[in-house]
Scaffold this motif. Sequence first.
Motif, PDB file in Angstrom:
ATOM      1  N   ALA A 349      47.232   9.573   1.446  1.00  0.00           N
ATOM      2  CA  ALA A 349      46.402  10.540   2.159  1.00  0.00           C
ATOM      3  C   ALA A 349      45.917  11.622   1.203  1.00  0.00           C
ATOM      4  O   ALA A 349      46.453  11.802   0.102  1.00  0.00           O
ATOM      5  N   GLY A 350      44.890  12.338   1.621  1.00  0.00           N
ATOM      6  CA  GLY A 350      44.345  13.431   0.828  1.00  0.00           C
ATOM      7  C   GLY A 350      43.501  14.326   1.710  1.00  0.00           C
ATOM      8  O   GLY A 350      43.505  14.196   2.940  1.00  0.00           O
ATOM      9  N   ILE A 351      42.783  15.236   1.092  1.00  0.00           N
ATOM     10  CA  ILE A 351      41.858  16.116   1.799  1.00  0.00           C
ATOM     11  C   ILE A 351      40.448  15.746   1.369  1.00  0.00           C
ATOM     12  O   ILE A 351      40.102  15.810   0.180  1.00  0.00           O
ATOM     13  N   VAL A 352      39.622  15.329   2.318  1.00  0.00           N
ATOM     14  CA  VAL A 352      38.257  14.905   2.057  1.00  0.00           C
ATOM     15  C   VAL A 352      37.330  15.663   2.994  1.00  0.00           C
ATOM     16  O   VAL A 352      37.524  15.640   4.213  1.00  0.00           O
ATOM     17  N   ASP A 353      36.355  16.348   2.420  1.00  0.00           N
ATOM     18  CA  ASP A 353      35.425  17.155   3.225  1.00  0.00           C
ATOM     19  C   ASP A 353      36.185  18.173   4.072  1.00  0.00           C
ATOM     20  O   ASP A 353      35.802  18.468   5.215  1.00  0.00           O
ATOM     21  N   GLY A 354      37.290  18.683   3.532  1.00  0.00           N
ATOM     22  CA  GLY A 354      38.106  19.661   4.240  1.00  0.00           C
ATOM     23  C   GLY A 354      39.028  19.071   5.279  1.00  0.00           C
ATOM     24  O   GLY A 354      39.814  19.800   5.895  1.00  0.00           O
ATOM     25  N   GLN A 355      38.959  17.750   5.498  1.00  0.00           N
ATOM     26  CA  GLN A 355      39.745  17.106   6.538  1.00  0.00           C
ATOM     27  C   GLN A 355      40.906  16.312   5.947  1.00  0.00           C
ATOM     28  O   GLN A 355      40.805  15.780   4.830  1.00  0.00           O
ATOM     29  N   ILE A 356      41.984  16.219   6.704  1.00  0.00           N
ATOM     30  CA  ILE A 356      43.066  15.297   6.356  1.00  0.00           C
ATOM     31  C   ILE A 356      42.491  13.883   6.463  1.00  0.00           C
ATOM     32  O   ILE A 356      41.859  13.536   7.461  1.00  0.00           O
ATOM     33  N   ALA A 357      42.709  13.093   5.423  1.00  0.00           N
ATOM     34  CA  ALA A 357      42.089  11.764   5.380  1.00  0.00           C
ATOM     35  C   ALA A 357      43.073  10.748   4.829  1.00  0.00           C
ATOM     36  O   ALA A 357      43.988  11.087   4.077  1.00  0.00           O
ATOM     37  N   VAL A 358      42.874   9.489   5.220  1.00  0.00           N
ATOM     38  CA  VAL A 358      43.720   8.375   4.781  1.00  0.00           C
ATOM     39  C   VAL A 358      42.886   7.438   3.921  1.00  0.00           C
ATOM     40  O   VAL A 358      41.773   7.056   4.302  1.00  0.00           O
ATOM     41  N   ASP A 359      43.429   7.082   2.758  1.00  0.00           N
ATOM     42  CA  ASP A 359      42.764   6.188   1.819  1.00  0.00           C
ATOM     43  C   ASP A 359      42.872   4.749   2.334  1.00  0.00           C
ATOM     44  O   ASP A 359      43.948   4.146   2.319  1.00  0.00           O
ATOM     45  N   VAL A 360      41.769   4.202   2.785  1.00  0.00           N
ATOM     46  CA  VAL A 360      41.773   2.888   3.420  1.00  0.00           C
ATOM     47  C   VAL A 360      42.235   1.804   2.443  1.00  0.00           C
ATOM     48  O   VAL A 360      43.039   0.932   2.793  1.00  0.00           O
ATOM     49  N   SER A 361      41.751   1.860   1.217  1.00  0.00           N
ATOM     50  CA  SER A 361      42.026   0.788   0.258  1.00  0.00           C
ATOM     51  C   SER A 361      43.458   0.800  -0.259  1.00  0.00           C
ATOM     52  O   SER A 361      43.919  -0.200  -0.811  1.00  0.00           O
ATOM     53  N   ALA A 384      30.930   7.341   3.676  1.00  0.00           N
ATOM     54  CA  ALA A 384      29.842   6.366   3.550  1.00  0.00           C
ATOM     55  C   ALA A 384      30.252   5.126   2.768  1.00  0.00           C
ATOM     56  O   ALA A 384      29.781   4.021   3.055  1.00  0.00           O
ATOM     57  N   ASP A 385      31.149   5.304   1.791  1.00  0.00           N
ATOM     58  CA  ASP A 385      31.591   4.154   1.009  1.00  0.00           C
ATOM     59  C   ASP A 385      32.736   3.389   1.664  1.00  0.00           C
ATOM     60  O   ASP A 385      33.209   2.387   1.124  1.00  0.00           O
ATOM     61  N   GLY A 386      33.201   3.855   2.829  1.00  0.00           N
ATOM     62  CA  GLY A 386      34.264   3.176   3.561  1.00  0.00           C
ATOM     63  C   GLY A 386      35.652   3.395   3.009  1.00  0.00           C
ATOM     64  O   GLY A 386      36.616   2.837   3.536  1.00  0.00           O
ATOM     65  N   ARG A 387      35.786   4.234   1.976  1.00  0.00           N
ATOM     66  CA  ARG A 387      37.098   4.378   1.352  1.00  0.00           C
ATOM     67  C   ARG A 387      38.048   5.221   2.177  1.00  0.00           C
ATOM     68  O   ARG A 387      39.254   4.946   2.222  1.00  0.00           O
ATOM     69  N   TRP A 388      37.530   6.267   2.835  1.00  0.00           N
ATOM     70  CA  TRP A 388      38.416   7.226   3.509  1.00  0.00           C
ATOM     71  C   TRP A 388      38.176   7.237   5.004  1.00  0.00           C
ATOM     72  O   TRP A 388      37.029   7.243   5.468  1.00  0.00           O
ATOM     73  N   TYR A 389      39.259   7.257   5.756  1.00  0.00           N
ATOM     74  CA  TYR A 389      39.216   7.558   7.185  1.00  0.00           C
ATOM     75  C   TYR A 389      39.476   9.052   7.331  1.00  0.00           C
ATOM     76  O   TYR A 389      40.519   9.560   6.903  1.00  0.00           O
ATOM     77  N   ARG A 390      38.527   9.775   7.938  1.00  0.00           N
ATOM     78  CA  ARG A 390      38.660  11.221   8.129  1.00  0.00           C
ATOM     79  C   ARG A 390      39.161  11.504   9.544  1.00  0.00           C
ATOM     80  O   ARG A 390      38.577  11.032  10.516  1.00  0.00           O
ATOM     81  N   THR A 391      40.199  12.299   9.645  1.00  0.00           N
ATOM     82  CA  THR A 391      40.871  12.500  10.924  1.00  0.00           C
ATOM     83  C   THR A 391      40.176  13.498  11.841  1.00  0.00           C
ATOM     84  O   THR A 391      40.517  13.579  13.021  1.00  0.00           O
ATOM     85  N   ALA A 392      39.247  14.308  11.299  1.00  0.00           N
ATOM     86  CA  ALA A 392      38.638  15.423  12.030  1.00  0.00           C
ATOM     87  C   ALA A 392      39.626  16.560  12.235  1.00  0.00           C
ATOM     88  O   ALA A 392      39.364  17.477  13.005  1.00  0.00           O
ATOM     89  N   ASP A 393      40.763  16.504  11.542  1.00  0.00           N
ATOM     90  CA  ASP A 393      41.713  17.619  11.507  1.00  0.00           C
ATOM     91  C   ASP A 393      41.638  18.254  10.131  1.00  0.00           C
ATOM     92  O   ASP A 393      41.771  17.564   9.110  1.00  0.00           O
ATOM     93  N   THR A 394      41.409  19.554  10.085  1.00  0.00           N
ATOM     94  CA  THR A 394      41.373  20.225   8.791  1.00  0.00           C
ATOM     95  C   THR A 394      42.792  20.543   8.343  1.00  0.00           C
ATOM     96  O   THR A 394      43.706  20.696   9.156  1.00  0.00           O
TER      97      THR A 394
END
Length: 513
Positions: A349-361, A384-394
Amino acid sequence: MTTSLNETVDALLDTYDRADAVVADLLCDRHDADAVAFTFVAADLSAHDMTYGELADTSRRLATVLAARGVTRGDRVAVLMGRRRELVTTLLAIWRLGAVHVPLFTAFATGAIRTRLDGAGAGIVVTEPSQRAKLDSSVGVDVLEVGAELDRLVESSPPLASSAAVGGDGPMVMLFTSGTTGSPKGVLVPTRALAAFHSYMHFGLDVTEDDVFWNAADPGWAYGLYYGVLGPLACGRRNLLLDAGFTPESTIATIKRFGVTNFAGAPTIYRALSKCGRIDGISLRRASSAGEPLTPDVVDWAAGALGVEVRDHYGQTELGMVISNAWNDAMAEPLRPGSMGKPLPGYQAGIVDGQIAVDVSHSPLLWFAGYHDAPERTAERFTADGRWYRTADTGRVDDDGFFYFTARDDDVILAAGYRIGPTDVESVIITHPSVVDVAVVGNPDPEGVRGEIIEAFVVPAEGVQAGDELAAQIRQLVRDDYSAHAYPRSVRFVDALPRTPSGKIQRFLLRQR
């Protein structure tokens, strides 16, 4: 250690993500027939056990009954029932046929039921007598009601000869999100998600063979279904199912009566228990919370009152639990105030676009592929590249890899150039002895100067005089204990907060007031 954790994840995927996966085998038939699957507890604390053998036999016979009503592989079958014996029997019968379970929470009114039935395309509902009236003619589906008549039919029916193989990608549940930010969205849960649920039971909750486990969440929602029914069945651990409404007193009595050692529930449960002071006569080994962030006052209270700290865990309907202050010795670390922990094995997991996100790959346990019949809403969740799922939770992550929740992305308050998470402000306000519940939102500044102002909706304690004096105390408390820029300029006293049936605050409704 990391290699060992990864090997565990790989072994779980080998079990659940197979082309020939049979849900009923994975959840029931492979276990010891004499082992207890569930203990059903009534409001008066009387109880009875159901073994895996009993569950297997009754569900096979009920599957025959459902098949006679036309249920076949892939069909959506809705279930509107409380935490009773017939609930789990019905679920296993549905999965034996390769059909898909659509959970309906018993607090739903007809409108909410109809929305989910239409969204899922369900053609039949299995329900109990107390819920039957909600399924009026306008719902327009076949209704099967549990009771003496159905019991006789089930007992006289031959057991289903074999259960359908659906494979790891085959859907087994269609669950709808709780609607904290708008209309609910349909999530199809595949069989391989059982690997993730099993993993959380082991690493996150640390449910062992010797535990008396109780997940108090309702199986009409994700946490209760995933980890009160599916997870325990997958790993062969018994769970208690209490068929009664929540009260702090009944929760304490159940823990004492059945000697619960491993307890999981929503923050609202712990907050209500904290108003009871110290609780004697219990022997919890583990206590876990999920649904919303735990406020620091509850964490501080638990260690002394429960004899064990409460560990906060993070997940979503779309993911299950992915970040955790894990209990298992292989992962457990000292708690950090305000943190929900680190990613569980099988996730990055990481922070992407300010959101908690999960690395799909790099997250083999991630199973969510998108919302049912909603490509645009699905696209919003993935980069857009499909790599990250963004949770919509900051949120944020510290230098040691601990994650911290800030807010739902559309709950973040933008006041005078500051980004303010409502949870931070709520965590301070709830410490006031005259406050029993609180929610904070941002609303447009009527003067047009600050962008938004912070507005606090406060539920006062019983007997408390709610007025200007208490509001002033609350403002000053936030100034003193958090920040002068984040105090609520508006304090409104209410009898109750709008919550989803799973207990989450619906801040979007507060902003509309």
